[in-house]
Design an enzyme around this catalytic site. Structure first.
Site, PDB file in Angstrom:
ATOM      1  N   HIS A  83      -0.642 -26.533 -71.263  1.00 61.95           N
ATOM      2  CA  HIS A  83      -1.413 -25.393 -71.775  1.00 61.95           C
ATOM      3  C   HIS A  83      -2.798 -25.356 -71.151  1.00 61.95           C
ATOM      4  CE1 HIS A  83       1.398 -24.954 -75.469  1.00 61.95           C
ATOM      5  NE2 HIS A  83       1.815 -24.267 -74.416  1.00 61.95           N
ATOM      6  N   GLU A 178       7.062 -27.798 -77.583  1.00 60.54           N
ATOM      7  CA  GLU A 178       7.443 -29.187 -77.861  1.00 60.54           C
ATOM      8  C   GLU A 178       8.240 -29.277 -79.166  1.00 60.54           C
ATOM      9  OE1 GLU A 178       4.300 -32.266 -77.968  1.00 60.54           O
ATOM     10  OE2 GLU A 178       5.494 -33.148 -79.585  1.00 60.54           O
TER      11      GLU A 178
HETATM   12  S1  SF4 Z   1       2.600 -36.019 -75.696  1.00 65.76           S
HETATM   13 FE1  SF4 Z   1       2.246 -36.555 -73.576  1.00 65.76          FE
HETATM   14  S2  SF4 Z   1       1.633 -34.628 -72.591  1.00 65.76           S
HETATM   15 FE2  SF4 Z   1       1.419 -34.338 -74.798  1.00 65.76          FE
HETATM   16  S3  SF4 Z   1      -0.747 -34.846 -75.206  1.00 65.76           S
HETATM   17 FE3  SF4 Z   1       0.475 -36.712 -75.554  1.00 65.76          FE
HETATM   18  S4  SF4 Z   1       0.418 -37.863 -73.620  1.00 65.76           S
HETATM   19 FE4  SF4 Z   1      -0.221 -35.738 -73.218  1.00 65.76          FE
END
Ligand code: SF4
Length: 410
Positions: A83, A178
């Protein structure tokens, strides 16, 4: 931690030097106090942790490699890779096209996809259903898959909870890429429901206690439960996982609340709790924990205002804003262009979901003390440019250059 081959345009020697020196002095990451940058009329209080995380750097490396390895081919991103509008625009400038927007609406004609095309899976991961669609077209989604390992960890936790016979409650934003991916992977193993916030947790509790008619559940949680979900039988044994970027305190409060509801509903004792509630910790990622912890450390410093830098659809950045705005005037900005002048700033109002402009955002007194942090998908180069622009607006350009020279000196 592994280092990644990220294009230099996203790096900042200044910010890198600060991060390396702070890390060398605090290898166990116990010190969340900010870095103070004294520029005379501008005092910047920079968060201890901010900017590109492991998953973002991994995704950027793979995406740019996909471009260099596939000259002449059509290259698609399933949706925004991360993003951050700047990074996504850079990839589009290299010819990469988006197949969907962040809400999952299709932007391209999927019927035209062929086995010769390259499709990059974003850092948020994707659903099992979309992976199958790609495979049916002869495109192997794992070839250029940038799914963050910390997201995969959530999927594994959900699978384990499901295999142990619990329903999975996903605390996340139902339309976020996600959370859609986690929902898809979880429901392949067990009944799954997504809840957005404490308000929905309280509503869910009414069904757990049997206080609401079962039929209303399907309207109340439309689009957020797995096929065949039964509020009568699937809310008896629960386990909670989270989108990796939620606010830690929200996630904790929701898990504690649902646990309390289950304990009361089934008259559980500590030794029988596991019969109805999976023993599991939150699934926030390290970057979320570090960046939110660093904001608390930064907020201990007196300041006039806070600047939080990141994409306006970035979940992790929005939570940094939430923390700051409880304490002082906070401006959620995308980059240095938002600092239009010493009197006018363009920024994002999360509550109204729109960009707004505020006049007289800088106080009249000097020095001006500004807290600065950035989300996990914001390049360090943007953070440096914001500080540089602010220094220029406050007549502190020479002092800014002095601080850069000091920090980057060998
Ligand atoms: S899940 Fe992975 S991509 Fe998302 S903020 Fe955490 S480290 Fe970064």
């Amino acid at each position: 931690m592994k280092s990644f081959n990220v294009p230099q345009q996203y790096r900042s020697p200044f910010v890198t030097a600060i991060k390396i020196k702070r890390k060398a002095a605090d290898k166990m990451k116990k010190d969340v106090s900010p870095t103070r940058l004294d520029m005379g009329s501008l005092q910047v209080v920079l968060a201890r942790h901010f900017g590109f995380c492991y998953g973002v750097e991994n995704a950027i490396e793979i995406a740019f490699r996909a471009v260099t390895e596939n000259a002449g081919k059509r290259i698609f991103l399933l949706s925004e890779m991360i993003h951050n509008p700047g990074v996504n625009a850079d990839l589009q400038a290299l010819g990469v096209q988006f197949l969907m927007d962040t809400k999952g609406n299709r932007l391209a004609d999927w019927d035209e996809l062929t086995a010769d095309d390259i499709v990059i899976v974003p850092a948020f991961g994707t659903t099992l259903e979309l992976e199958q669609v790609l495979r049916d077209k002869g495109i192997e989604p794992s070839t250029y898959e940038t799914t963050c390992p910390f997201v995969e960890k959530v999927w594994n936790r959900a699978e384990k909870i499901g295999t142990d016979g619990y329903t999975v409650v996903v605390h996340g934003k139902p339309r976020h890429e996600e959370t859609r991916a986690t929902f898809s992977h979880s429901k392949a193993h067990t009944p799954t429901i997504v809840i957005n916030d404490m308000k929905e947790a309280r509503l869910l509790a009414e069904y757990i206690r049997g206080e609401r008619p079962e039929e209303e559940f399907f309207d109340d949680f439309a689009g957020q439960y797995s096929k065949g979900f039964s509020p009568k039988t699937d809310l008896q044994r629960l386990g909670v996982v989270n989108q990796t970027t939620m606010l830690a305190s929200d996630t904790q409060a929701i898990a504690d609340y649902l646990k309390m509801v289950i304990v009361e509903r089934y008259n559980l004792l500590p030794e029988t709790l596991h019969q109805h509630f999976a023993d599991t910790r939150d699934t926030l990622c390290y970057a979320t924990a570090d960046n939110q912890g660093a904001v608390y450390g930064m907020l201990d410093e007196p300041a006039d205002l806070a600047l939080v830098i990141g994409g306006y659809n970035s979940s992790n950045t929005s939570h940094l804003v939430e923390l700051c705005e409880q304490r002082l005037p906070t401006y959620y900005i995308e980059n240095e262009d938002c600092l239009r002048s010493g009197t006018s700033i363009s920024h994002f109002d999360m509550h109204r979901h729109e960009s707004v402009r505020t006049e007289d955002y800088l106080p009249k007194h000097r020095p001006v003390r500004v807290l600065v942090t950035a989300g996990a998908s914001c390049p360090d180069a943007v953070v440096e440019r914001v500080i540089e622009k602010l220094a220029g607006l406050l007549g502190a350009s020479a002092e800014f250059r002095n601080r850069v020279a000091e920090w980057t000196a060998a």
